[in-house]
Design an enzyme around this catalytic site. Sequence first.
Site, PDB file in Angstrom:
ATOM      1  CB  THR A 158      -0.925   0.010   1.229  1.00 22.91           C
ATOM      2  OG1 THR A 158      -1.779  -1.129   1.171  1.00 22.91           O
ATOM      3  CG2 THR A 158      -1.776   1.263   1.278  1.00 22.91           C
ATOM      4  CD  GLU A 159       3.463   3.044  -3.853  1.00 17.78           C
ATOM      5  OE1 GLU A 159       4.397   2.286  -4.176  1.00 17.78           O
ATOM      6  OE2 GLU A 159       3.071   4.011  -4.556  1.00 17.78           O
ATOM      7  N   GLY A 163      -4.257   2.465  -2.749  1.00 17.73           N
ATOM      8  CA  GLY A 163      -4.736   1.520  -1.749  1.00 17.73           C
ATOM      9  C   GLY A 163      -5.375   0.340  -2.446  1.00 17.73           C
ATOM     10  N   GLY A 272      -3.721 -15.982   0.726  1.00 17.21           N
ATOM     11  CA  GLY A 272      -3.534 -16.621   2.027  1.00 17.21           C
ATOM     12  C   GLY A 272      -3.732 -15.641   3.169  1.00 17.21           C
ATOM     13  CD  GLN A 368     -26.097  -2.110  22.537  1.00 13.29           C
ATOM     14  OE1 GLN A 368     -25.092  -1.500  22.169  1.00 13.29           O
ATOM     15  NE2 GLN A 368     -27.166  -1.493  23.001  1.00 13.29           N
ATOM     16  CG  HIS A 370     -20.104  -7.024  28.232  1.00 13.69           C
ATOM     17  ND1 HIS A 370     -20.220  -7.984  27.250  1.00 13.69           N
ATOM     18  CD2 HIS A 370     -19.249  -7.537  29.161  1.00 13.69           C
ATOM     19  CE1 HIS A 370     -19.451  -9.023  27.566  1.00 13.69           C
ATOM     20  NE2 HIS A 370     -18.867  -8.787  28.715  1.00 13.69           N
ATOM     21  N   GLY A 371     -23.643  -3.772  28.080  1.00 17.13           N
ATOM     22  CA  GLY A 371     -24.122  -2.455  28.476  1.00 17.13           C
ATOM     23  C   GLY A 371     -22.965  -1.486  28.642  1.00 17.13           C
ATOM     24  CD  GLU A 395      -3.657  -8.973   4.735  1.00 19.84           C
ATOM     25  OE1 GLU A 395      -3.148  -8.259   3.860  1.00 19.84           O
ATOM     26  OE2 GLU A 395      -3.021  -9.790   5.414  1.00 19.84           O
TER      27      GLU A 395
END
Length: 412
Positions: A158-159, A163, A272, A368, A370-371, A395
């Site tokens: 990537t540059e 992308g 892969g 969510q 877990h609140g 990837e």
Amino acid sequence: MAWRSCCRLGARLRKSPAWAQVLGRRGIVSCIDPSTGLTEEQKEFQKVAFDFAAKEMAPHMAEWDEKEIFPVETMRKAAQLGFGGIYVKPDVGGSGLSRLDTSIIFEALSTGCTSTTAYLSIHNMCAWMIDTFGNEEQRHKFCPSLCSMEKLASYCLTEPGSGSDAASLMTSAKRKGDTYVLNGSKAFISGGGDTDVYVVMCRTGGSGAKGISCLVLEKGTPGLSFGKKERKVGWNSQPTRAVIFEECAVPVTNQLGAEGQGFSIAMKGLNGGRINIASCSLGAAHASVLLAQEHLTVRKQFGEPLSSNQYLQFRLAEMATRLVAARLMVRNAAQALQEEREDAIALCAMAKLFTTDECFMICNQALQMHGGYGYLKDYAVQQFMRDIRVHQILEGTNEVMRMIVARSLLQE
């Protein structure tokens, strides 16, 4: 009084089993059991990976995230178990395992720390690229130290200006005698600045994919430098920096494959890589389902455990169903890639698309459940959610995955 009651409840919930202890309780057979369908050998190395995740990674993942620690010594311990070159050939120090075996291992390790496992997956991909496309001299020069993780690797494609359109990359490599002179930069490089070996895609010819070659650079090469360490939402146990080339001379002998083969090498690595990163998502989602299951049994509202609420029961069931479906899709794609089937590229894209989307939703739903506690950094569920968000981007973005699948269908 209400605030004091809330504080007391929070203290009680924080005394519930730590994530490392929850992860350690895997003996119960359940519908989400990740060992279902595996051979006895696969179950053995899966257990090794789960145990390593529980003992060496999970107790430290919050600290690694908060302090942005790159846990090199822990990864070297993982390499002693064969996890530094899982699908690299044994003659250069690799474990010589299959793509399916690799997926099983990364899923298990990711339950201990997704960010660290994701870096391990990138390192493994680089080692495989050198093992597969390098000549004997290159294989024996680089792979042994990569498999032991004495040296660490980074993948540089990537540059800033390329992308998703990776074939438009601009980093140039001009041939001068027996060297290539590189100029340009790479963006968002995992491990950048802290790693030792850089597998770099650069332009040695004309425009497009056929003008790209692959070079291996070593840290300390004159003209190789790095940008500032990026501040990220997740993946904080691995540094991310720009990699910069300024009149950087690299021996021609460091070229992987033939000139102009670089883009093909990069894409084969990413096929892969997509399975690997999807496997890391599976581990985070599996961990989040277990955390949600634990929380629903401990937390009480309206005089009853949350686990007695049918709506939450249904949501937990949906999470478990999506997890198992995603796992089956990943393992099917891994097998197709191992067998070099014609549909492997599309299946890898499907698996990456489906799994990273579904697993992020699973982690988000677990938070969510877990609140307000799920939004606190004392609770591991938020870190799993933050760490796998980027899996829908890297990837190959999930939008690009859709393009690959559609192209495969329309060309039939």
